[in-house]
Write a protein that holds these residues in place. Structure first.
Motif, PDB file in Angstrom:
ATOM      1  N   PRO A  27       2.103   5.188   9.241  1.00  0.00           N
ATOM      2  CA  PRO A  27       2.177   4.436   7.986  1.00  0.00           C
ATOM      3  C   PRO A  27       3.359   3.471   7.916  1.00  0.00           C
ATOM      4  O   PRO A  27       4.445   3.759   8.411  1.00  0.00           O
ATOM      5  CB  PRO A  27       2.299   5.528   6.919  1.00  0.00           C
ATOM      6  CG  PRO A  27       2.801   6.731   7.637  1.00  0.00           C
ATOM      7  CD  PRO A  27       2.245   6.641   9.031  1.00  0.00           C
ATOM      8  N   LEU A  28       3.107   2.332   7.280  1.00  0.00           N
ATOM      9  CA  LEU A  28       4.164   1.361   6.990  1.00  0.00           C
ATOM     10  C   LEU A  28       4.954   1.876   5.790  1.00  0.00           C
ATOM     11  O   LEU A  28       4.398   2.060   4.707  1.00  0.00           O
ATOM     12  CB  LEU A  28       3.537   0.006   6.648  1.00  0.00           C
ATOM     13  CG  LEU A  28       4.492  -1.102   6.219  1.00  0.00           C
ATOM     14  CD1 LEU A  28       5.407  -1.504   7.369  1.00  0.00           C
ATOM     15  CD2 LEU A  28       3.722  -2.320   5.719  1.00  0.00           C
ATOM     16  N   ILE A  29       6.257   2.118   5.988  1.00  0.00           N
ATOM     17  CA  ILE A  29       7.020   2.749   4.903  1.00  0.00           C
ATOM     18  C   ILE A  29       8.157   1.883   4.385  1.00  0.00           C
ATOM     19  O   ILE A  29       8.896   2.305   3.501  1.00  0.00           O
ATOM     20  CB  ILE A  29       7.580   4.116   5.333  1.00  0.00           C
ATOM     21  CG1 ILE A  29       8.505   3.979   6.548  1.00  0.00           C
ATOM     22  CG2 ILE A  29       6.438   5.087   5.643  1.00  0.00           C
ATOM     23  CD1 ILE A  29       9.316   5.215   6.828  1.00  0.00           C
ATOM     24  N   GLY A  30       8.316   0.673   4.905  1.00  0.00           N
ATOM     25  CA  GLY A  30       9.384  -0.151   4.368  1.00  0.00           C
ATOM     26  C   GLY A  30       9.490  -1.443   5.131  1.00  0.00           C
ATOM     27  O   GLY A  30       8.769  -1.666   6.105  1.00  0.00           O
TER      28      GLY A  30
ATOM     29  N   ARG B  96       0.850  -1.186   0.000  1.00  0.00           N
ATOM     30  CA  ARG B  96       0.000   0.000   0.000  1.00  0.00           C
ATOM     31  C   ARG B  96       0.886   1.238   0.000  1.00  0.00           C
ATOM     32  O   ARG B  96       1.883   1.283   0.713  1.00  0.00           O
ATOM     33  CB  ARG B  96      -0.905   0.005   1.237  1.00  0.00           C
ATOM     34  CG  ARG B  96      -2.039  -0.965   1.091  1.00  0.00           C
ATOM     35  CD  ARG B  96      -3.129  -0.810   2.126  1.00  0.00           C
ATOM     36  NE  ARG B  96      -2.964   0.269   3.071  1.00  0.00           N
ATOM     37  CZ  ARG B  96      -3.728   0.390   4.171  1.00  0.00           C
ATOM     38  NH1 ARG B  96      -4.650  -0.497   4.444  1.00  0.00           N
ATOM     39  NH2 ARG B  96      -3.542   1.389   4.989  1.00  0.00           N
TER      40      ARG B  96
ATOM     41  N   ALA C 276       2.756   4.542   0.769  1.00  0.00           N
ATOM     42  CA  ALA C 276       2.968   5.361   1.958  1.00  0.00           C
ATOM     43  C   ALA C 276       2.559   6.794   1.618  1.00  0.00           C
ATOM     44  O   ALA C 276       2.441   7.145   0.451  1.00  0.00           O
ATOM     45  CB  ALA C 276       4.432   5.295   2.372  1.00  0.00           C
ATOM     46  N   PRO C 277       2.327   7.608   2.651  1.00  0.00           N
ATOM     47  CA  PRO C 277       2.020   9.012   2.379  1.00  0.00           C
ATOM     48  C   PRO C 277       3.142   9.644   1.536  1.00  0.00           C
ATOM     49  O   PRO C 277       4.297   9.226   1.621  1.00  0.00           O
ATOM     50  CB  PRO C 277       1.962   9.632   3.771  1.00  0.00           C
ATOM     51  CG  PRO C 277       1.666   8.502   4.684  1.00  0.00           C
ATOM     52  CD  PRO C 277       2.347   7.308   4.080  1.00  0.00           C
TER      53      PRO C 277
ATOM     54  N   GLY D 225       8.766   5.346   1.113  1.00  0.00           N
ATOM     55  CA  GLY D 225       7.906   4.179   1.116  1.00  0.00           C
ATOM     56  C   GLY D 225       8.581   2.901   0.683  1.00  0.00           C
ATOM     57  O   GLY D 225       9.749   2.876   0.316  1.00  0.00           O
TER      58      GLY D 225
ATOM     59  N   PHE E  75       6.883  10.358   2.554  1.00  0.00           N
ATOM     60  CA  PHE E  75       7.818   9.269   2.801  1.00  0.00           C
ATOM     61  C   PHE E  75       8.191   8.649   1.460  1.00  0.00           C
ATOM     62  O   PHE E  75       7.389   8.682   0.525  1.00  0.00           O
ATOM     63  CB  PHE E  75       7.171   8.198   3.679  1.00  0.00           C
ATOM     64  CG  PHE E  75       6.717   8.695   5.006  1.00  0.00           C
ATOM     65  CD1 PHE E  75       7.607   8.844   6.054  1.00  0.00           C
ATOM     66  CD2 PHE E  75       5.396   9.025   5.212  1.00  0.00           C
ATOM     67  CE1 PHE E  75       7.182   9.312   7.282  1.00  0.00           C
ATOM     68  CE2 PHE E  75       4.957   9.506   6.445  1.00  0.00           C
ATOM     69  CZ  PHE E  75       5.858   9.645   7.482  1.00  0.00           C
TER      70      PHE E  75
ATOM     71  N   TYR F 280      -2.392  -3.035   8.996  1.00  0.00           N
ATOM     72  CA  TYR F 280      -2.732  -1.743   8.387  1.00  0.00           C
ATOM     73  C   TYR F 280      -3.852  -1.032   9.142  1.00  0.00           C
ATOM     74  O   TYR F 280      -3.876   0.196   9.210  1.00  0.00           O
ATOM     75  CB  TYR F 280      -3.137  -1.932   6.925  1.00  0.00           C
ATOM     76  CG  TYR F 280      -1.985  -1.976   5.946  1.00  0.00           C
ATOM     77  CD1 TYR F 280      -1.116  -0.893   5.828  1.00  0.00           C
ATOM     78  CD2 TYR F 280      -1.781  -3.073   5.122  1.00  0.00           C
ATOM     79  CE1 TYR F 280      -0.069  -0.926   4.918  1.00  0.00           C
ATOM     80  CE2 TYR F 280      -0.732  -3.106   4.210  1.00  0.00           C
ATOM     81  CZ  TYR F 280       0.121  -2.033   4.105  1.00  0.00           C
ATOM     82  OH  TYR F 280       1.150  -2.059   3.205  1.00  0.00           O
TER      83      TYR F 280
END
Lengths: 319, 319
Positions: B113-116, A14, A16-17, A22, A20, B104
């Protein structure tokens, strides 16, 4: 990693904002101060998959941190600090002492202090989770998606030696004690070019570290940047310790071999002199191995000008 | 974690540079911008040690992130982003889908947020490594070493229910399906008070999250702050779902039970009204359970005014 396994990523992709970087680059980037980004990366190393159970624990401590610092170098980031998660089945003081010494020696050399972590008991295997933090000027972070048509393609260091060591240890190459002795340090004590990577920020366009093999990893840059590349095998820096091996085996190791932890990067031709000067300052070998093209796909010509087909795309030795 | 196992920490306790908080608090702190610190924490969760193999994967995704967000709350930090390392023995789409949805959903709710991350194949067990990042005003980070003599000692939420669920599932308590159904959500879906923790920055002096049991975790604050505490068992918020159990079992779960992921914090008596107001805003239960003393050690009096001895210090259920 096998194709089937890439499916996992689909459940965690999904977006990331926008502030970021991501999922998908060497590091995630967090905006933490005006103009400055925090680069961070995490790797999970598992006994029997990423290292042998009987590996020298000092080398293991070094490598667990090195492969993460390599991700920072590939973003052009300066190391700030690291976290260590360690799970072991039993307390063996000599093992722990050596592991921690190997880890700390590299942390000191890289100015990347260990500032936290988590230790737990595992069932039977050693598990290592390292997270690193670095900082990079937001304008110059070396993203995978920034290669430009006409860029040169470069690699640092040499290629193939770690892969040959691994194949000797797995007995998929004929036993050769002298060759194992010569190649094993490349596998167990990787030396990512941290300072050079940092200096590439603002000089190179795109970069990543070679962990799964040149062909596969450069493919990530090409896909993310929407372009292709023409490479010249003769320009690639096969490690000199491999010269006794048959050329076909060397070629496979150079193009498809993983565990390299050197950088592959792209830069404008106008940057050639600057890149060579930076390499000289760091006593680092750099090789210009091809160029980025508008035509998609990756093509590698051998010394006779013939396209190498099929290209070795690396394989999961433990698969 | 057993005493023997604490030895591991001795190999990784080299002091971090002074600008970092370093090993031993809920989070490490990195100075990333003037007046602002980045709080970061990493946890490694192992199948069979930290969760059951047949746990609902959606709950597992939730909990893997929740226990890390709990560390941010315990520093008074606002979540920024997270990384996920996931290692699984095989690709099971339904499992992965549910796990990622649970992860999530909490990441969204917590604006984290999950960024990596990193996904790999394991031999046989599921391994989960989560790293979280948050930010906190450098003056107000809730460190473990900042409790002051005369401070009130507080806890959020209720105590004991997660521990009873775990004991029922491990058959170290007599089977009781209704009690299991009532307590299991506390174990599998912990709800750390993230927003309340953030608002405690600048209000409380010291804080941590209760993961190994109140007695053991408060002991970390006392040791780091060089003080002691007198607690009142009757003031402690035993969860109402435990009322059918014998008082001795409840007492052990309240004092020694882990997996709580609520906060224990200390604050000046002058802050009482402010703390109660913050709790009301968040519809959160808070309980004032004692005070910090100059006399070292932890003393807990029962309803009759008698010291409870010995104090349950928690135990490693999977040990």
């Amino acid at each position: 990693m096998g194709n089937e396994f890439d499916l996992i990523a689909t459940y965690f992709s999904r977006p990331a904002p926008p502030q970021f970087l991501g999922v998908g680059d060497d590091c995630a980037l967090l905006p933490v101060a005006p103009g400055m980004q925090l680069a961070t990366s995490t790797d999970l190393l598992i006994e029997g998959r990423h290292f042998f159970a009987d590996v020298d624990p000092r080398a293991l401590g070094h490598k667990a941190l090195a492969v993460n610092l390599s991700d920072l170098a590939a973003m052009g980031a300066q190391p700030l600090a690291c976290l260590l998660g360690l799970s072991i089945p039993r307390v063996e003081p000599a093992w722990l002492k050596a592991f921690s010494e190997g880890f700390y020696a590299l942390a000191d050399a890289a100015s990347c202090p260990l500032i936290g972590g988590d230790t737990t008991r595992s069932h039977s295997d050693v598990l290592i989770s390292v997270t690193v933090f670095g900082q990079v000027d937001a304008r110059y972070a070396l993203r995978r998606n920034a290669a430009k048509v006409g860029d040169d393609v470069w690699v640092t260091g040499t290629l193939g030696a770690a892969d040959v060591a691994l194949r000797l240890m797995l007995n998929t190459l004929a036993p050769d004690p002298a060759l194992l002795e010569a190649t094993r340090p490349f596998l167990e004590w990787p030396q990512p070019p941290l300072e050079f990577g940092r200096k590439l920020a603002g000089v190179a366009n795109a970069a990543l570290d070679i962990s799964d093999g040149l062909v596969q990893d450069l493919g990530h840059i090409l896909k993310a940047s929407g372009c292709g590349a023409d490479l010249d095998y003769a320009a690639m820096p096969a490690d000199p310790v491999l010269q006794s091996l048959p050329p076909a085996i060397v070629q496979e190791a150079v193009l498809g071999g993983g565990d390299v932890y050197q950088l592959c990067f792209t830069a404008l031709p106008a940057r050639r002199e600057q890149i060579l000067a930076l390499a000289r300052q760091g006593a680092l070998r750099v090789s210009r191995i091809g160029c980025i093209t508008a035509q998609p796909g990756l093509r590698v010509k051998d010394a006779a000008g013939q396209l190498i087909h099929p290209l070795p795309v690396g394989f999961d030795h433990f698969g």
